[in-house]
Scaffold this motif. Structure first.
Motif, PDB file in Angstrom:
ATOM      1  N   UNK A 171      43.833   7.858  30.154  1.00 58.61           N
ATOM      2  CA  UNK A 171      44.106   8.315  31.507  1.00 58.61           C
ATOM      3  C   UNK A 171      45.377   7.702  32.057  1.00 58.61           C
ATOM      4  N   UNK A 172      45.645   8.013  33.312  1.00 64.03           N
ATOM      5  CA  UNK A 172      46.841   7.475  33.964  1.00 64.03           C
ATOM      6  C   UNK A 172      46.649   5.979  34.247  1.00 64.03           C
ATOM      7  N   UNK A 173      47.728   5.226  34.099  1.00 64.86           N
ATOM      8  CA  UNK A 173      47.722   3.788  34.369  1.00 64.86           C
ATOM      9  C   UNK A 173      48.814   3.497  35.393  1.00 64.86           C
ATOM     10  N   UNK A 174      48.461   2.746  36.416  1.00 65.58           N
ATOM     11  CA  UNK A 174      49.455   2.341  37.414  1.00 65.58           C
ATOM     12  C   UNK A 174      50.157   1.069  36.930  1.00 65.58           C
ATOM     13  N   UNK A 175      51.210   1.266  36.123  1.00 66.59           N
ATOM     14  CA  UNK A 175      51.910   0.112  35.568  1.00 66.59           C
ATOM     15  C   UNK A 175      52.627  -0.705  36.649  1.00 66.59           C
ATOM     16  N   UNK A 176      52.844  -0.087  37.809  1.00 62.46           N
ATOM     17  CA  UNK A 176      53.476  -0.825  38.905  1.00 62.46           C
ATOM     18  C   UNK A 176      52.633  -2.037  39.294  1.00 62.46           C
ATOM     19  N   UNK A 177      51.330  -1.947  39.053  1.00 63.71           N
ATOM     20  CA  UNK A 177      50.427  -3.049  39.405  1.00 63.71           C
ATOM     21  C   UNK A 177      50.742  -4.318  38.626  1.00 63.71           C
ATOM     22  N   UNK A 178      51.467  -4.188  37.500  1.00 60.64           N
ATOM     23  CA  UNK A 178      51.829  -5.390  36.746  1.00 60.64           C
ATOM     24  C   UNK A 178      52.625  -6.348  37.615  1.00 60.64           C
ATOM     25  N   UNK A 229      56.324  -4.671  24.240  1.00 55.46           N
ATOM     26  CA  UNK A 229      54.891  -4.788  23.990  1.00 55.46           C
ATOM     27  C   UNK A 229      54.384  -3.415  23.540  1.00 55.46           C
ATOM     28  N   UNK A 230      53.313  -3.397  22.766  1.00 54.73           N
ATOM     29  CA  UNK A 230      52.667  -2.129  22.405  1.00 54.73           C
ATOM     30  C   UNK A 230      51.174  -2.244  22.662  1.00 54.73           C
ATOM     31  N   UNK A 231      50.553  -1.094  22.886  1.00 55.46           N
ATOM     32  CA  UNK A 231      49.097  -1.031  23.061  1.00 55.46           C
ATOM     33  C   UNK A 231      48.641   0.390  22.773  1.00 55.46           C
ATOM     34  N   UNK A 232      47.367   0.564  22.460  1.00 56.19           N
ATOM     35  CA  UNK A 232      46.880   1.929  22.231  1.00 56.19           C
ATOM     36  C   UNK A 232      47.143   2.785  23.463  1.00 56.19           C
ATOM     37  N   UNK A 233      47.661   3.986  23.257  1.00 52.70           N
ATOM     38  CA  UNK A 233      47.998   4.850  24.386  1.00 52.70           C
ATOM     39  C   UNK A 233      46.764   5.088  25.251  1.00 52.70           C
ATOM     40  N   UNK A 234      46.824   4.741  26.530  1.00 48.62           N
ATOM     41  CA  UNK A 234      45.664   4.953  27.409  1.00 48.62           C
ATOM     42  C   UNK A 234      45.308   6.439  27.515  1.00 48.62           C
ATOM     43  N   UNK A 247      44.462  -5.660  30.582  1.00 49.28           N
ATOM     44  CA  UNK A 247      43.545  -5.373  31.693  1.00 49.28           C
ATOM     45  C   UNK A 247      43.911  -4.056  32.377  1.00 49.28           C
ATOM     46  N   UNK A 248      45.198  -3.837  32.570  1.00 49.53           N
ATOM     47  CA  UNK A 248      45.622  -2.598  33.224  1.00 49.53           C
ATOM     48  C   UNK A 248      45.305  -1.370  32.366  1.00 49.53           C
ATOM     49  N   UNK A 249      45.463  -1.520  31.057  1.00 50.82           N
ATOM     50  CA  UNK A 249      45.248  -0.391  30.146  1.00 50.82           C
ATOM     51  C   UNK A 249      43.793  -0.220  29.751  1.00 50.82           C
ATOM     52  N   UNK A 250      42.973  -1.236  30.011  1.00 50.78           N
ATOM     53  CA  UNK A 250      41.570  -1.157  29.639  1.00 50.78           C
ATOM     54  C   UNK A 250      41.336  -1.294  28.149  1.00 50.78           C
ATOM     55  N   UNK A 251      42.182  -2.082  27.471  1.00 52.91           N
ATOM     56  CA  UNK A 251      42.013  -2.293  26.029  1.00 52.91           C
ATOM     57  C   UNK A 251      41.770  -3.771  25.756  1.00 52.91           C
ATOM     58  N   UNK A 252      41.381  -4.089  24.535  1.00 50.98           N
ATOM     59  CA  UNK A 252      41.178  -5.475  24.146  1.00 50.98           C
ATOM     60  C   UNK A 252      42.522  -6.196  24.080  1.00 50.98           C
TER      61      UNK A 252
END
Length: 338
Positions: free
Chosen positions: A92-99, A85-90, A60-65
């Motif tokens: 734009x900027x992602x606020x990972x602190x929100x996790x 964990x891995x995911x497609x590189x976003x 959800x934070x990264x905007x990917x499936x």
């Protein structure tokens, strides 16, 4: 689970996981992400959260499936665990602190790699466990720990493989007996449960027979840290030393369409055990699973411990290969309750 003990019944009781910090797990990849590529890799430390839930929040934070988030294995929920964990590189900027606002988790490393993280990629896990409220005779605990560190422990599949109150096992038996097939997403888990039950049955027989560390005629022996095996030869003078050092291990079948893969006396024993649970064995063959082998023992590496007799607390740390369970080590050491 009514399984035999290889080193005799424990003389000590205690409580494991009175709090998540009593069960600390660090995933060991066995390699370093290369720092470049189209996949972002995140090392996440989480407390009291399951792996799938954290993966969902990352997507959800990264905007990917959600399916695009990779991880190597499921970690205990009632614990403090660090895993990748891995995911497609976003883009734009992602606020990972929100996790940390949605879960009790934080990202401790951010890097990149050329590939998605796949299941079963990691080499193993490092554990640091605390058992509180020790009761019983502590005088033999040091000697038991030393014996386990040297000889190893039975490589059981433990309760988490079988679901709450054995529900996964009940479900796969019902399916194989002619019931409705489970949803596709659940089938893999239930097939693994069936294989685990048959493996445990063979291991239990070998412990009861006193042969769990002694190769039978025609037994496939597995190399430490490898999935490959070779058939034991009776005239191999070096075999006893290799078994004692942990270079090779006795093994049992992970049942599939090829059957036991053992020969001679070992094959006869495994086929006799499997015949007692034909519904599971025949169901696995019908579903087309490929047979494999699993070591009968696991040796906890880099094992260390501290016993505080005044506070009645045991702290023990060790490393295990991927697929082996810390709870299998602990059940051989002490009688625990969560």
């Amino acid at each position: 689970m009514n399984l035999p003990y290889a080193h005799g019944a424990p003389a000590v009781r205690g409580v494991l996981r009175t709090q998540p910090e009593d069960f600390v797990v660090d995933e060991m990849l066995g390699f370093v992400p290369d720092g470049r590529g189209e996949h972002q890799w995140l090392a996440v430390r989480k407390r009291g959260e399951n792996t799938a839930w954290v993966a969902k929040q990352l997507s959800r934070l990264a905007g990917c499936a959600e399916r695009d988030v990779g991880y190597s294995g499921l970690k205990d929920r009632h614990a403090v665990t660090t895993q990748w964990f891995s995911l497609p590189a976003p883009r734009g900027a992602v606020s990972w602190v929100a996790l940390g606002q949605k879960t009790d988790a934080e990202i401790v490393v951010i890097t990149r790699h050329g590939r998605k993280l796949r299941r079963g990629t990691h080499r193993g896990n490092r554990f640091l466990l605390t058992v509180r409220g020790l009761e019983g005779d502590l005088s033999g605990l040091n000697a038991r720990l030393e014996r386990m560190a040297q000889a190893g422990v039975p490589n059981w599949f433990t309760e988490q493989r079988f679901g709450h109150d054995g529900g996964n096992l009940d479900a796969v038996r019902a399916w194989f007996a002619g019931g409705k097939a489970p949803q596709r997403g659940q089938q893999g888990m239930l097939l693994s449960t069936a294989r685990s039950e048959l493996f445990n049955a063979i291991l239990a027989r070998r412990i009861d027979d006193g042969t769990w560390l002694q190769p039978l005629q025609g037994e496939p022996l597995m190399l430490e840290g490898r999935h490959s095996f070779f058939i034991a030869q009776e005239d191999d003078d070096a075999l006893a030393g290799r078994l004692a050092s942990g270079d090779v291990h006795t093994s049992a079948a992970l049942w599939g369409k090829e059957g036991t893969q053992a020969q001679g006396a070992c094959a006869e024993l495994e086929q006799a055990v499997i015949a007692a649970d034909a519904i599971l064995a025949e169901g696995l063959v019908r579903e087309g699973l490929e047979a494999a082998r699993r070591p009968l023992r696991v040796i906890p590496r880099h094992m260390h411990w501290q016993i505080d007799e005044a506070k009645r607390v045991l702290r023990v740390g060790f490393e295990l290969p991927a697929g082996s369970y810390a709870t299998a080590v602990m059940r051989e050491l002490i009688e625990t309750s969560d």
